[in-house]
Design a protein around this motif. Structure first.
Motif, mmCIF file in Angstrom:
data_model
loop_
_atom_site.group_PDB
_atom_site.id
_atom_site.type_symbol
_atom_site.label_atom_id
_atom_site.label_comp_id
_atom_site.label_asym_id
_atom_site.label_seq_id
_atom_site.Cartn_x
_atom_site.Cartn_y
_atom_site.Cartn_z
ATOM 1 N N THR A 1 0.835 -1.210 0.000
ATOM 2 C CA THR A 1 0.000 0.000 0.000
ATOM 3 C C THR A 1 0.867 1.257 0.000
ATOM 4 O OG1 THR A 1 -1.743 -1.176 1.207
ATOM 5 C CG2 THR A 1 -1.801 1.231 1.248
ATOM 6 N N LEU A 2 1.924 1.228 0.803
ATOM 7 C CA LEU A 2 2.840 2.377 0.838
ATOM 8 C C LEU A 2 3.496 2.591 -0.512
ATOM 9 C CD1 LEU A 2 4.397 4.581 2.347
ATOM 10 C CD2 LEU A 2 6.029 2.816 3.069
ATOM 11 N N HIS B 1 2.315 1.757 -3.457
ATOM 12 C CA HIS B 1 1.299 2.292 -4.379
ATOM 13 C C HIS B 1 1.051 3.771 -4.110
ATOM 14 C CE1 HIS B 1 -2.825 3.194 -5.709
ATOM 15 N NE2 HIS B 1 -2.548 2.357 -6.707
ATOM 16 N N ASP B 2 0.949 4.150 -2.827
ATOM 17 C CA ASP B 2 0.718 5.556 -2.501
ATOM 18 C C ASP B 2 1.892 6.431 -2.926
ATOM 19 O OD1 ASP B 2 -1.703 4.832 -1.451
ATOM 20 O OD2 ASP B 2 -1.024 4.836 0.640
ATOM 21 N N GLU C 1 -0.932 13.369 -2.394
ATOM 22 C CA GLU C 1 -0.722 13.851 -1.036
ATOM 23 C C GLU C 1 0.544 13.238 -0.427
ATOM 24 O OE1 GLU C 1 -3.106 13.988 3.262
ATOM 25 O OE2 GLU C 1 -4.128 13.396 1.408
ATOM 26 N N VAL C 2 0.723 11.939 -0.619
ATOM 27 C CA VAL C 2 1.931 11.271 -0.113
ATOM 28 C C VAL C 2 3.162 11.799 -0.835
ATOM 29 C CG1 VAL C 2 3.113 9.049 0.115
ATOM 30 C CG2 VAL C 2 0.648 9.216 0.565
ATOM 31 N N GLN C 3 3.050 11.989 -2.142
ATOM 32 C CA GLN C 3 4.186 12.510 -2.904
ATOM 33 C C GLN C 3 4.573 13.911 -2.435
ATOM 34 O OE1 GLN C 3 2.928 12.232 -6.975
ATOM 35 N NE2 GLN C 3 3.255 10.013 -7.093
ATOM 36 N N HIS D 1 1.376 6.894 -6.702
ATOM 37 C CA HIS D 1 0.132 7.409 -7.301
ATOM 38 C C HIS D 1 -0.621 8.409 -6.427
ATOM 39 C CE1 HIS D 1 0.629 4.333 -10.384
ATOM 40 N NE2 HIS D 1 0.724 3.405 -9.449
ATOM 41 N N ASP D 2 -0.296 8.554 -5.157
ATOM 42 C CA ASP D 2 -1.049 9.449 -4.267
ATOM 43 C C ASP D 2 -0.363 10.818 -4.207
ATOM 44 O OD1 ASP D 2 -2.361 10.770 -2.252
ATOM 45 O OD2 ASP D 2 -2.588 9.009 -0.986
#
Length: 406
Positions: free
Chosen positions: A255-256, A258-259, A265-267, A262-263
């Motif tokens: 999950t981390l 993938h985030d 906010e995480v980027q 593609h996320d």
């Protein structure tokens, strides 16, 4: 060579005086003495003219403030700019770099060198190149050069989009199960930390237990049960590949990853953390220390290339050299990469490289510039004086001959 050229000029002057004296004592030798006197007289003029010309490049002849003398010291800054412009226009433009590399098989040359680095020809080339590179590296201002390297490295770090890169690395590690040794090492480390602080954990449980538990001794049993259960759980996770918690950890890591890829906010959070790290003074100190270690190691390597090529490193480089020399497809790939890389370097950093050369020369005092240039080409300049003396004498002889027959 300076003494030889000056001695030849003095010899011409002494010959001129002796021949004039002989001409006075022996008038009957007018013809042969006339030719000899013409030769020595013109040789003195030619030698003195070329002495003045050569000396005027580096200093004022006889210390006299004659215009357009001491050319190199007076025009030191202009010479530095001209050198930088010459390097930029003839060596560091993308078109020049690409043209020079187009028909040069860099991979094959490097492969031949690495495959047999101790051949006599390769040794001479390596020694000469190593000494030249070391001299250039030592002559450049380490602070300015280090600043340029660190600024370039910092720009590269700032331009890297860290989150997708970390996400891709994490996904690849999970797919290849390369994260498992790291996970097991962390679990063992966690067990070691708990064991090292077991007394503190027991004291924390004892402090938080109520009076009845302490009076009946249940707090000690509770602490032992917690610690034993923790040790058992960590051991089961380590030895059982299909343990449920391993699956949960793998799922969380996936999950981390993938985030990170593609996320937004995480980027953004990763980019903010990266910016804060780069702005931290400790990172600047770390870059300074890394540059100093790299520069010292590079100087040691180029000053002693045979030592670097010894042992396992030399054997590995030899295998790489054979691969580069014998594999046309590998050569094509390496040559294409080298050409693109060097063209890119000349495009991005060509101006900074030549400015570094120019500013380094400008910081030298006039005496240093004169001494270094004279040390490099002074021998050839003394040949100019010698040739001027002899050629001047021959022209004087020719003029005297023409004069005799007019």
């Amino acid at each position: 060579m300076r003494l030889f050229a000056t001695g030849l000029l003095m010899a011409m002057a002494a010959g001129f005086l002796v021949l004039h004296r002989l001409h006075t004592l022996y008038p009957g030798w007018d013809v042969p003495l006339g030719y000899a006197i013409a030769f020595t007289e013109a040789a003195m003029v030619g030698g003195l003219a070329d002495w003045f010309a050569v000396t005027a490049l580096f200093r004022r002849p006889l210390g006299l403030p004659i215009p357009h003398t001491a050319i190199i010291p007076v025009n030191k800054d202009r010479i530095a700019d001209s050198m930088a412009r010459f390097l930029r226009e003839n060596f560091l433009t993308p078109q020049v770099v690409a043209r020079r590399l187009r028909h040069f098989n860099l991979a094959a040359a490097a492969g031949g060198f690495l495959a047999d680095p101790r051949s006599e020809e390769q040794s001479r080339v390596r020694e000469g190149a190593a000494n030249l590179f070391a001299d250039v590296l030592e002559s450049l201002d380490p602070d300015q050069m280090g600043g340029m390297v660190k600024a370039g490295l910092r720009r590269q770090l700032e331009s890297v989009d860290a989150a997708p890169l970390l996400g891709q690395m994490l996904e690849n590690a999970i797919a290849d199960k390369k994260h498992l040794p790291v996970l097991e090492a962390l679990l063992r480390k966690l067990g070691g930390v708990i064991e090292a602080n077991e007394a503190m954990i027991r004291e924390m449980i004892h402090t938080r237990a109520n009076t009845i538990m302490r009076w009946t001794g249940l707090d000690e049993k509770l602490a032992s049960g917690v610690l034993d259960g923790t040790y058992r759980l960590l051991a089961e996770i380590i030895v059982q590949p299909d343990h449920p918690l391993r699956g949960k950890i793998d799922e969380a890591l996936a999950t981390l990853a993938h985030d990170l890829r593609h996320d937004p906010e995480v980027q953004a959070k990763v980019a903010r953390i990266k910016a804060e790290l780069l702005a931290n003074p400790a990172v600047g100190i770390w870059l300074d220390a890394m540059w100093e270690r790299a520069r010292a190691a590079l100087l040691r390597a180029v000053r002693n290339p045979d030592k670097v090529l010894a042992g396992g490193i030399g054997e590995s480089l030899g295998q790489l050299g054979h691969a580069l020399a014998d594999d046309p497809r590998l050569q094509l790939m390496v040559n294409r990469f080298a050409r693109r890389t060097l063209v890119g370097v000349s495009t991005r950093y060509g101006g900074e490289i030549v400015r570094l050369v120019s500013e380094t020369v400008k910081r030298w005092d006039a005496r240093t510039v004169s001494d270094r240039i004279e040390g490099a080409v002074g021998r050839d300049l003394q040949f100019i004086r010698i040739n001027g003396t002899l050629v001047g004498g021959l022209f004087g002889l020719a003029i005297h001959t023409v004069e005799r027959f007019l």
